[in-house]
Scaffold this motif. Structure first.
Motif, PDB file in Angstrom:
ATOM      1  N   ALA A 144       1.144  -1.197   0.313  1.00 23.30           N
ATOM      2  CA  ALA A 144      -0.100  -0.108  -0.225  1.00 23.30           C
ATOM      3  C   ALA A 144       1.661   1.558   0.145  1.00 23.30           C
ATOM      4  N   VAL A 181       1.962   1.669  -3.676  1.00 19.09           N
ATOM      5  CA  VAL A 181       1.336   2.116  -4.418  1.00 19.09           C
ATOM      6  C   VAL A 181       1.363   3.730  -4.334  1.00 19.09           C
ATOM      7  N   LYS A 182       1.643   4.340  -2.657  1.00 16.01           N
ATOM      8  CA  LYS A 182       0.917   6.272  -2.475  1.00 16.01           C
ATOM      9  C   LYS A 182       1.973   6.873  -2.596  1.00 16.01           C
ATOM     10  N   GLN A 237       2.360   8.276  -6.541  1.00 15.51           N
ATOM     11  CA  GLN A 237       1.408   9.524  -6.652  1.00 15.51           C
ATOM     12  C   GLN A 237       2.050  10.336  -6.955  1.00 15.51           C
ATOM     13  N   THR A 284      -9.099   8.962 -10.972  1.00 17.15           N
ATOM     14  CA  THR A 284      -9.363   8.240  -9.412  1.00 17.15           C
ATOM     15  C   THR A 284      -9.677   6.427  -9.968  1.00 17.15           C
ATOM     16  N   ASP A 285      -9.845   6.419 -11.369  1.00 19.04           N
ATOM     17  CA  ASP A 285     -10.016   4.658 -11.644  1.00 19.04           C
ATOM     18  C   ASP A 285      -8.794   3.982 -11.587  1.00 19.04           C
ATOM     19  N   ALA A 286      -7.662   4.977 -11.612  1.00 19.05           N
ATOM     20  CA  ALA A 286      -5.504   4.750 -12.031  1.00 19.05           C
ATOM     21  C   ALA A 286      -6.048   5.039 -10.130  1.00 19.05           C
ATOM     22  N   GLY A 287      -6.508   4.991  -9.267  1.00 18.53           N
ATOM     23  CA  GLY A 287      -5.862   4.455  -8.278  1.00 18.53           C
ATOM     24  C   GLY A 287      -5.697   6.195  -7.392  1.00 18.53           C
ATOM     25  N   GLY A 288      -5.880   7.149  -8.077  1.00 19.26           N
ATOM     26  CA  GLY A 288      -5.656   9.354  -7.916  1.00 19.26           C
ATOM     27  C   GLY A 288      -6.530   9.686  -6.969  1.00 19.26           C
ATOM     28  N   TRP A 289      -6.316  10.482  -6.725  1.00 22.63           N
ATOM     29  CA  TRP A 289      -7.737  11.314  -6.256  1.00 22.63           C
ATOM     30  C   TRP A 289      -7.542  12.787  -6.740  1.00 22.63           C
ATOM     31  N   SER A 323      -0.972   9.001 -10.880  1.00 24.34           N
ATOM     32  CA  SER A 323       0.057   8.642 -11.198  1.00 24.34           C
ATOM     33  C   SER A 323       0.728   8.940 -12.466  1.00 24.34           C
TER      34      SER A 323
END
Length: 103
Positions: A18, A21-22, A25, A49-54, A70
């Motif tokens: 985890a 992944v963070k 970004q 957002t679909d790629a795990g970002g915000w 990302s």
């Protein structure tokens, strides 16, 4: 048989994944030309957002937003529309003495 040591190793492995992944970004500001349709901006946000970002902030004075994203998501956004090219800049804090600090 004690499961506690195995459980701790599993949790630590998941935590490490985890955090990796963070760490990937980037903090960016993405702006679009004033005549960009809202659908283009919505698609860019969805890509992040679909790629795990915000999305960290949405701007009202100009068409744009700040995000943690990302590199792959940013590449997709930059090539998605040839008519409404986004400007993607690294988000930084600028002080009055000219020093730059990355977010």
């Amino acid at each position: 048989m004690k499961l506690a040591p195995y459980f701790i190793v599993l949790i630590l492995g998941l935590l490490q994944g985890a955090l990796a992944v963070k760490a990937q970004q980037k903090s960016v500001i993405i702006t679009f030309p004033d005549d960009t349709p809202d659908t283009v901006m919505l698609e860019a946000k969805r890509t992040i957002t679909d790629a795990g970002g915000w999305i960290t902030h949405e701007y009202n004075l100009f068409k744009g937003f700040a995000a943690k994203a990302s590199s792959n998501a940013l590449q997709t956004i930059s090539t998605a529309s040839t008519n409404f090219l986004p400007v993607i800049e690294e988000d930084q804090v600028v002080s009055v003495n000219g020093d730059l600090t990355k977010e």
